[in-house]
Design a protein around this motif. Structure first.
Motif, PDB file in Angstrom:
ATOM      1  N   PRO A  51      58.124  25.419  32.422  1.00 19.15           N
ATOM      2  CA  PRO A  51      56.925  25.432  31.593  1.00 19.15           C
ATOM      3  C   PRO A  51      57.061  26.314  30.338  1.00 19.15           C
ATOM      4  O   PRO A  51      56.227  27.172  30.062  1.00 19.15           O
ATOM      5  CB  PRO A  51      55.848  25.957  32.544  1.00 19.15           C
ATOM      6  CG  PRO A  51      56.584  26.828  33.492  1.00 19.15           C
ATOM      7  CD  PRO A  51      57.933  26.192  33.656  1.00 19.15           C
ATOM      8  N   CYS A  74      49.614  19.449  39.447  1.00 22.15           N
ATOM      9  CA  CYS A  74      49.019  20.759  39.221  1.00 22.15           C
ATOM     10  C   CYS A  74      49.348  21.237  37.809  1.00 22.15           C
ATOM     11  O   CYS A  74      50.060  20.578  37.072  1.00 22.15           O
ATOM     12  CB  CYS A  74      49.540  21.761  40.244  1.00 22.15           C
ATOM     13  SG  CYS A  74      51.331  22.021  40.199  1.00 22.15           S
ATOM     14  N   TYR A  75      48.794  22.411  37.473  1.00 19.37           N
ATOM     15  CA  TYR A  75      49.097  23.027  36.181  1.00 19.37           C
ATOM     16  C   TYR A  75      49.430  24.500  36.392  1.00 19.37           C
ATOM     17  O   TYR A  75      49.105  25.087  37.412  1.00 19.37           O
ATOM     18  CB  TYR A  75      47.915  22.903  35.210  1.00 19.37           C
ATOM     19  CG  TYR A  75      46.799  23.882  35.481  1.00 19.37           C
ATOM     20  CD1 TYR A  75      46.783  25.136  34.872  1.00 19.37           C
ATOM     21  CD2 TYR A  75      45.769  23.574  36.361  1.00 19.37           C
ATOM     22  CE1 TYR A  75      45.774  26.046  35.141  1.00 19.37           C
ATOM     23  CE2 TYR A  75      44.755  24.476  36.626  1.00 19.37           C
ATOM     24  CZ  TYR A  75      44.759  25.710  36.015  1.00 19.37           C
ATOM     25  OH  TYR A  75      43.766  26.606  36.290  1.00 19.37           O
ATOM     26  N   THR A  76      50.083  25.080  35.389  1.00 20.32           N
ATOM     27  CA  THR A  76      50.340  26.506  35.382  1.00 20.32           C
ATOM     28  C   THR A  76      50.145  27.018  33.960  1.00 20.32           C
ATOM     29  O   THR A  76      50.113  26.238  33.005  1.00 20.32           O
ATOM     30  CB  THR A  76      51.759  26.847  35.886  1.00 20.32           C
ATOM     31  OG1 THR A  76      51.834  28.247  36.144  1.00 20.32           O
ATOM     32  CG2 THR A  76      52.829  26.468  34.879  1.00 20.32           C
ATOM     33  N   ARG A  77      50.014  28.315  33.846  1.00 22.62           N
ATOM     34  CA  ARG A  77      49.969  28.959  32.528  1.00 22.62           C
ATOM     35  C   ARG A  77      51.396  29.385  32.206  1.00 22.62           C
ATOM     36  O   ARG A  77      52.000  30.150  32.937  1.00 22.62           O
ATOM     37  CB  ARG A  77      49.054  30.177  32.552  1.00 22.62           C
ATOM     38  CG  ARG A  77      47.644  29.837  32.965  1.00 22.62           C
ATOM     39  CD  ARG A  77      46.781  29.629  31.780  1.00 22.62           C
ATOM     40  NE  ARG A  77      45.410  29.315  32.203  1.00 22.62           N
ATOM     41  CZ  ARG A  77      44.544  28.771  31.388  1.00 22.62           C
ATOM     42  NH1 ARG A  77      44.895  28.488  30.155  1.00 22.62           N
ATOM     43  NH2 ARG A  77      43.335  28.510  31.798  1.00 22.62           N
ATOM     44  N   GLY A  78      51.934  28.826  31.141  1.00 24.71           N
ATOM     45  CA  GLY A  78      53.300  29.130  30.736  1.00 24.71           C
ATOM     46  C   GLY A  78      53.319  29.606  29.300  1.00 24.71           C
ATOM     47  O   GLY A  78      52.395  30.280  28.850  1.00 24.71           O
ATOM     48  N   VAL A  90      48.816  25.941  28.753  1.00 25.18           N
ATOM     49  CA  VAL A  90      48.753  25.119  29.963  1.00 25.18           C
ATOM     50  C   VAL A  90      49.905  24.117  29.974  1.00 25.18           C
ATOM     51  O   VAL A  90      50.162  23.431  28.986  1.00 25.18           O
ATOM     52  CB  VAL A  90      47.402  24.381  30.066  1.00 25.18           C
ATOM     53  CG1 VAL A  90      47.402  23.381  31.220  1.00 25.18           C
ATOM     54  CG2 VAL A  90      46.275  25.389  30.230  1.00 25.18           C
ATOM     55  N   TYR A  92      51.566  21.037  32.612  1.00 29.62           N
ATOM     56  CA  TYR A  92      51.303  20.188  33.784  1.00 29.62           C
ATOM     57  C   TYR A  92      52.617  19.842  34.480  1.00 29.62           C
ATOM     58  O   TYR A  92      53.634  19.596  33.828  1.00 29.62           O
ATOM     59  CB  TYR A  92      50.558  18.923  33.366  1.00 29.62           C
ATOM     60  CG  TYR A  92      49.169  19.241  32.864  1.00 29.62           C
ATOM     61  CD1 TYR A  92      48.116  19.423  33.758  1.00 29.62           C
ATOM     62  CD2 TYR A  92      48.920  19.412  31.506  1.00 29.62           C
ATOM     63  CE1 TYR A  92      46.847  19.742  33.315  1.00 29.62           C
ATOM     64  CE2 TYR A  92      47.653  19.735  31.052  1.00 29.62           C
ATOM     65  CZ  TYR A  92      46.620  19.901  31.955  1.00 29.62           C
ATOM     66  OH  TYR A  92      45.369  20.228  31.510  1.00 29.62           O
ATOM     67  N   HIS A  93      52.580  19.829  35.790  1.00 32.23           N
ATOM     68  CA  HIS A  93      53.761  19.625  36.621  1.00 32.23           C
ATOM     69  C   HIS A  93      53.642  18.324  37.403  1.00 32.23           C
ATOM     70  O   HIS A  93      52.562  17.959  37.846  1.00 32.23           O
ATOM     71  CB  HIS A  93      53.883  20.798  37.596  1.00 32.23           C
ATOM     72  CG  HIS A  93      55.103  20.732  38.447  1.00 32.23           C
ATOM     73  ND1 HIS A  93      55.068  20.376  39.767  1.00 32.23           N
ATOM     74  CD2 HIS A  93      56.399  20.979  38.152  1.00 32.23           C
ATOM     75  CE1 HIS A  93      56.297  20.408  40.253  1.00 32.23           C
ATOM     76  NE2 HIS A  93      57.117  20.771  39.300  1.00 32.23           N
ATOM     77  N   TRP A 111      57.895  19.431  33.727  1.00 31.52           N
ATOM     78  CA  TRP A 111      56.744  20.072  33.096  1.00 31.52           C
ATOM     79  C   TRP A 111      56.482  19.439  31.742  1.00 31.52           C
ATOM     80  O   TRP A 111      57.412  19.133  31.002  1.00 31.52           O
ATOM     81  CB  TRP A 111      57.008  21.560  32.904  1.00 31.52           C
ATOM     82  CG  TRP A 111      57.189  22.281  34.198  1.00 31.52           C
ATOM     83  CD1 TRP A 111      58.369  22.484  34.874  1.00 31.52           C
ATOM     84  CD2 TRP A 111      56.171  22.874  34.991  1.00 31.52           C
ATOM     85  NE1 TRP A 111      58.129  23.184  36.033  1.00 31.52           N
ATOM     86  CE2 TRP A 111      56.780  23.436  36.129  1.00 31.52           C
ATOM     87  CE3 TRP A 111      54.783  22.994  34.848  1.00 31.52           C
ATOM     88  CZ2 TRP A 111      56.058  24.105  37.106  1.00 31.52           C
ATOM     89  CZ3 TRP A 111      54.071  23.661  35.818  1.00 31.52           C
ATOM     90  CH2 TRP A 111      54.709  24.210  36.932  1.00 31.52           C
ATOM     91  N   PRO A 129      45.504  24.599  40.113  1.00 31.28           N
ATOM     92  CA  PRO A 129      46.657  25.391  39.681  1.00 31.28           C
ATOM     93  C   PRO A 129      47.817  25.227  40.661  1.00 31.28           C
ATOM     94  O   PRO A 129      47.601  24.950  41.829  1.00 31.28           O
ATOM     95  CB  PRO A 129      46.140  26.834  39.705  1.00 31.28           C
ATOM     96  CG  PRO A 129      44.771  26.811  40.275  1.00 31.28           C
ATOM     97  CD  PRO A 129      44.370  25.397  40.520  1.00 31.28           C
ATOM     98  N   CYS A 130      49.022  25.395  40.160  1.00 33.40           N
ATOM     99  CA  CYS A 130      50.219  25.282  41.018  1.00 33.40           C
ATOM    100  C   CYS A 130      50.346  26.501  41.897  1.00 33.40           C
ATOM    101  O   CYS A 130      49.917  27.573  41.581  1.00 33.40           O
ATOM    102  CB  CYS A 130      51.483  25.151  40.170  1.00 33.40           C
ATOM    103  SG  CYS A 130      51.525  23.655  39.152  1.00 33.40           S
TER     104      CYS A 130
END
Length: 130
Positions: A51, A74-78, A90, A92-93, A111, A129-130
């Motif tokens: 990400p 899911c998503y993560t903050r990268g 943001v 997305y995975h 990602w 969230p992941c």
């Protein structure tokens, strides 16, 4: 020289985000533990192994509109990226699929930066969230 992928424009079709949001709401209301969401990717988007822009480019979506789509989980903050007047951290995975050449991919465990995902706001309310 550093290049960034084009950000989603302000003229994006709101119906895409509304439809994706509605589909996600139905999945989440049904109590699906790992609800998937399916969204198209912007043209010339880099699909990455992490990400951030340091994650290797797995595939670039090229110039055919709505050719690639994300089967996301899911998503993560990268890494925060700002491009074309839009910025987000943001990512997305999930898996990216080529809808034109079915012999290519899928690209799993990848990602996509939120600015390249046709999902509405980042993160979308119904994506966990992941």
């Amino acid at each position: 020289m550093t290049t960034t992928t084009p950000a989603r424009g302000r003229g994006r079709t709101a119906a895409v985000g509304v439809a994706a949001g509605a589909a996600l709401a139905v999945l989440c209301a049904a109590g699906t533990a790992h609800a998937h969401f399916y969204v198209s990717l912007q043209t010339y988007s880099n699909v990455r192994s992490a990400p951030n822009t340091g994650g290797g480019v797995v595939v670039n979506t090229g110039s055919i509109k709505e050719r690639f789509y994300l089967d996301g989980v899911c998503y993560t903050r990268g890494q925060y990226i700002k491009s074309g007047g839009y910025g987000t951290d943001v990512w997305y995975h999930g898996s990216v699929h080529d809808s034109v050449d079915l012999t290519v991919g899928p690209y799993n465990n990848v990602w996509v930066w939120g600015g390249n995902v046709d999902i509405g706001r980042d993160p979308a309310d119904s994506v966990r969230p992941c």
